[in-house]
Design a protein around this motif. Structure first.
Motif, PDB file in Angstrom:
ATOM      1  N   UNK A 262       0.650  -1.060   0.018  1.00  0.00           N
ATOM      2  CA  UNK A 262       0.016   0.172  -0.112  1.00  0.00           C
ATOM      3  C   UNK A 262       0.806   1.174  -0.008  1.00  0.00           C
ATOM      4  N   UNK A 263       1.870   1.459   1.016  1.00  0.00           N
ATOM      5  CA  UNK A 263       2.520   2.798   0.770  1.00  0.00           C
ATOM      6  C   UNK A 263       3.364   2.838  -0.358  1.00  0.00           C
ATOM      7  N   UNK A 264       3.782   1.825  -0.937  1.00  0.00           N
ATOM      8  CA  UNK A 264       4.421   1.759  -2.308  1.00  0.00           C
ATOM      9  C   UNK A 264       3.374   2.340  -3.318  1.00  0.00           C
ATOM     10  N   UNK A 265       2.278   1.906  -3.353  1.00  0.00           N
ATOM     11  CA  UNK A 265       1.081   2.323  -4.479  1.00  0.00           C
ATOM     12  C   UNK A 265       0.911   3.770  -4.357  1.00  0.00           C
ATOM     13  N   UNK A 266       0.991   4.160  -2.978  1.00  0.00           N
ATOM     14  CA  UNK A 266       0.646   5.765  -2.890  1.00  0.00           C
ATOM     15  C   UNK A 266       1.812   6.485  -3.510  1.00  0.00           C
ATOM     16  N   UNK A 267       3.043   6.112  -3.374  1.00  0.00           N
ATOM     17  CA  UNK A 267       3.892   6.482  -3.793  1.00  0.00           C
ATOM     18  C   UNK A 267       3.995   6.578  -5.610  1.00  0.00           C
ATOM     19  N   UNK A 268       3.817   5.520  -5.997  1.00  0.00           N
ATOM     20  CA  UNK A 268       3.650   5.272  -7.366  1.00  0.00           C
ATOM     21  C   UNK A 268       2.924   6.276  -8.162  1.00  0.00           C
ATOM     22  N   UNK A 269       1.448   6.153  -7.634  1.00  0.00           N
ATOM     23  CA  UNK A 269       0.489   7.018  -8.233  1.00  0.00           C
ATOM     24  C   UNK A 269       0.784   8.545  -7.957  1.00  0.00           C
ATOM     25  N   UNK A 270       1.617   8.823  -6.991  1.00  0.00           N
ATOM     26  CA  UNK A 270       1.991  10.090  -6.859  1.00  0.00           C
ATOM     27  C   UNK A 270       3.053  10.681  -7.819  1.00  0.00           C
ATOM     28  N   UNK A 271       3.948   9.630  -8.147  1.00  0.00           N
ATOM     29  CA  UNK A 271       4.697   9.824  -9.172  1.00  0.00           C
ATOM     30  C   UNK A 271       4.252  10.018 -10.504  1.00  0.00           C
ATOM     31  N   UNK A 272       3.279   9.005 -10.904  1.00  0.00           N
ATOM     32  CA  UNK A 272       2.243   9.111 -11.992  1.00  0.00           C
ATOM     33  C   UNK A 272       2.020  10.411 -12.253  1.00  0.00           C
ATOM     34  N   UNK A 273       1.365  11.089 -11.414  1.00  0.00           N
ATOM     35  CA  UNK A 273       0.692  12.405 -11.610  1.00  0.00           C
ATOM     36  C   UNK A 273       1.707  13.537 -11.576  1.00  0.00           C
ATOM     37  N   UNK A 274       2.723  13.422 -11.039  1.00  0.00           N
ATOM     38  CA  UNK A 274       3.824  14.433 -11.112  1.00  0.00           C
ATOM     39  C   UNK A 274       4.416  14.381 -12.483  1.00  0.00           C
ATOM     40  N   UNK A 275       4.667  13.034 -13.093  1.00  0.00           N
ATOM     41  CA  UNK A 275       5.205  13.079 -14.284  1.00  0.00           C
ATOM     42  C   UNK A 275       4.371  13.523 -15.380  1.00  0.00           C
ATOM     43  N   UNK A 276       3.057  13.201 -15.317  1.00  0.00           N
ATOM     44  CA  UNK A 276       2.132  13.493 -16.312  1.00  0.00           C
ATOM     45  C   UNK A 276       1.842  15.068 -16.233  1.00  0.00           C
ATOM     46  N   UNK A 277       1.649  15.574 -15.094  1.00  0.00           N
ATOM     47  CA  UNK A 277       1.649  17.215 -14.989  1.00  0.00           C
ATOM     48  C   UNK A 277       3.075  17.791 -15.573  1.00  0.00           C
ATOM     49  N   UNK A 278       4.108  17.196 -15.167  1.00  0.00           N
ATOM     50  CA  UNK A 278       5.483  17.644 -15.719  1.00  0.00           C
ATOM     51  C   UNK A 278       5.408  17.813 -17.393  1.00  0.00           C
ATOM     52  N   UNK A 279       4.845  16.581 -17.822  1.00  0.00           N
ATOM     53  CA  UNK A 279       4.805  16.399 -19.443  1.00  0.00           C
ATOM     54  C   UNK A 279       3.935  17.538 -19.950  1.00  0.00           C
ATOM     55  N   UNK A 280       2.668  17.949 -19.222  1.00  0.00           N
ATOM     56  CA  UNK A 280       1.943  18.730 -20.069  1.00  0.00           C
ATOM     57  C   UNK A 280       2.474  20.154 -19.694  1.00  0.00           C
ATOM     58  N   UNK A 281       3.314  20.330 -18.782  1.00  0.00           N
ATOM     59  CA  UNK A 281       3.981  21.735 -18.714  1.00  0.00           C
ATOM     60  C   UNK A 281       5.232  21.968 -19.717  1.00  0.00           C
ATOM     61  N   UNK A 304       5.628  13.723   0.944  1.00  0.00           N
ATOM     62  CA  UNK A 304       5.009  13.241   1.951  1.00  0.00           C
ATOM     63  C   UNK A 304       4.665  11.851   2.415  1.00  0.00           C
ATOM     64  N   UNK A 305       4.274  11.230   1.405  1.00  0.00           N
ATOM     65  CA  UNK A 305       4.123   9.935   1.363  1.00  0.00           C
ATOM     66  C   UNK A 305       5.589   8.917   1.961  1.00  0.00           C
ATOM     67  N   UNK A 306       6.519   9.679   1.213  1.00  0.00           N
ATOM     68  CA  UNK A 306       7.893   8.807   1.510  1.00  0.00           C
ATOM     69  C   UNK A 306       8.311   9.189   2.787  1.00  0.00           C
ATOM     70  N   UNK A 307       8.113  10.208   3.486  1.00  0.00           N
ATOM     71  CA  UNK A 307       8.271  10.812   4.707  1.00  0.00           C
ATOM     72  C   UNK A 307       7.296  10.042   5.797  1.00  0.00           C
ATOM     73  N   UNK A 308       6.008  10.110   5.372  1.00  0.00           N
ATOM     74  CA  UNK A 308       5.235   9.741   6.519  1.00  0.00           C
ATOM     75  C   UNK A 308       4.150   8.396   5.939  1.00  0.00           C
ATOM     76  N   UNK A 309       4.779   7.300   6.091  1.00  0.00           N
ATOM     77  CA  UNK A 309       3.783   6.087   5.503  1.00  0.00           C
ATOM     78  C   UNK A 309       2.297   6.217   6.366  1.00  0.00           C
ATOM     79  N   UNK A 310       1.508   5.846   5.491  1.00  0.00           N
ATOM     80  CA  UNK A 310       0.095   5.865   6.042  1.00  0.00           C
ATOM     81  C   UNK A 310      -0.299   4.765   6.952  1.00  0.00           C
ATOM     82  N   UNK A 311      -1.509   5.315   7.712  1.00  0.00           N
ATOM     83  CA  UNK A 311      -1.965   4.123   8.569  1.00  0.00           C
ATOM     84  C   UNK A 311      -2.298   2.781   7.568  1.00  0.00           C
TER      85      UNK A 311
END
Ligand SMILES: Nc1ncnc2c1ncn2[C@@H]1O[C@H](COP(=O)(O)OP(=O)(O)O)[C@@H](O)[C@H]1O
Ligand SMILES: N[C@@H](CCOP(=O)(O)O)C(=O)O
Length: 314
Positions: A262-281, A304-311
């Motif tokens: 689960x914590x890894x999946x939150x990181x993956x999807x955060x990276x996915x949107x960081x990259x897709x938004x960077x691509x648009x810009x 934030x997800x890297x520093x503070x894993x979720x419950x």
């Protein structure tokens, strides 16, 4: 603005004759939206939404139609596509693919209350349960392979720290996700708050399935948590997080593998949107003059997800 192809009343009135929906009273272009031309169409019987597909993978449209129709048949709150008198949903209008839907009531929630969060958690859990019986296949186009394929296109626009963050994250995701097998099904693929409609606490519907695909169900839930439950610094808002996770888990139980990843999946999807938004810009700005969404927001969510894993998941 989201009318890239204007339509005359005559064009719409003629188009509606294929359907059993009454006669046209009014057509109104919809201001929201980013990719397609959207119109509210009022007839003497009902209010409909007409979408013209302007870009994207139009050969994928039959998958989206089938998925929406499947979810609609299973009583999920989605706008099931309307079929014409000959049983056809996907049409052409103004030289573009076109679909007609019922108009759902409600507004997008900006600061969702826990009760509104519980409603999306419940519906996503139901959707994932039902979607496991759906036969369509469209491999997730924004998974870790996509991250690998596209990240080099934005690196030259970034500073050293951001480049290091992206490289380190890809290495970590590679090692944590190799040989991981998770429950599969159909995903919405972009279930942000602005793809939902609420009246008060009632979820009237989930819209915009054009990122729909098949893959890890947990990927979809992670997209929802990152968008619905992050504050301005990217930190998780506990009340919203708990409301979504608890409601989802009542509909579909998590596996041990899902709990671990689960914590890894939150990181993956955060990276996915960081990259897709960077691509648009930086790389692939939209053809139309739209304000791009802020990539830095998803950088903050990622760190934030890297520093503070979720419950942990229940
Ligand atoms: N079935 C629907 N019922 C009510 N409103 C809708 C419906 N479909 C779309 N809309 C409205 O139109 C807007 C744009 O639609 P959307 O499919 O999200 O377009 P885009 O793909 O261009 O972002 C949505 O934000 C919503 O306000
Ligand atoms: N909801 C997304 C926009 C859609 O993502 P895309 O990868 O299909 O362009 C966002 O907020 O960035």
């Amino acid at each position: 603005m989201a009318v890239f192809t204007p339509l005359s009343d005559e064009q719409v009135a003629h188009f509606l004759k294929r359907y059993d929906v009454g006669t046209l009273l009014a057509v109104e272009g919809v201001a929201g939206g980013t990719e397609n031309s959207t119109f509210f169409v009022t007839t003497d019987r009902e209010v409909l939404v007409l979408t013209l597909f302007e870009q994207g993978e139009q050969e994928e449209l039959p998958f989206f139609v089938d998925l929406l129709a499947w979810l609609d048949q299973h009583q999920l709150p989605v706008p099931g596509p309307l079929f014409d008198r000959e049983g056809v949903a996907l049409q052409r209008l103004a030289d573009r693919p076109a679909l007609l839907f019922p108009r759902l009531r409600g507004r997008h929630p900006e600061q969702p209350r826990p009760t509104q969060c519980a409603a999306i958690g419940q519906v996503l859990g139901q959707m994932h349960r039902v979607s496991q019986g759906f036969q369509g296949i469209r491999p997730n186009p924004r998974d870790l392979r996509w991250v690998h394929a596209v990240h080099s296109r934005v690196m030259s626009y970034l500073g050293h720290d951001d480049q290091t963050l992206i490289r380190d994250r890809i290495d970590a995701l590679d090692s944590r996700l190799s040989n991981v097998v998770l429950p599969q099904g159909a995903l919405h693929g972009d279930l942000f708050r602005d793809n939902t409609l609420y009246e008060g606490d009632q979820l009237c519907g989930v819209i915009d399935f054009y990122n729909g695909c098949t893959g890890d169900l947990l990927f979809d839930l992670a997209i929802v948590i990152n968008d619905w439950c992050s504050d301005d610094d990217g930190a998780l808002i506990p009340e919203r997080y708990e409301a979504i996770i608890e409601a989802y888990a009542r509909e579909r139980a998590f596996t041990d593998q899902e709990r671990r990843i689960w914590p890894t999946m939150l990181e993956l999807t955060a990276l996915r949107y960081w990259l897709s938004r960077l691509l648009v810009v930086y790389v692939d700005p939209p053809a139309h003059a739209l304000t791009p969404k802020d990539p830095a927001q998803y950088r903050r969510i990622l760190t934030s997800r890297i520093a503070h894993p979720p419950a942990p998941l229940p």
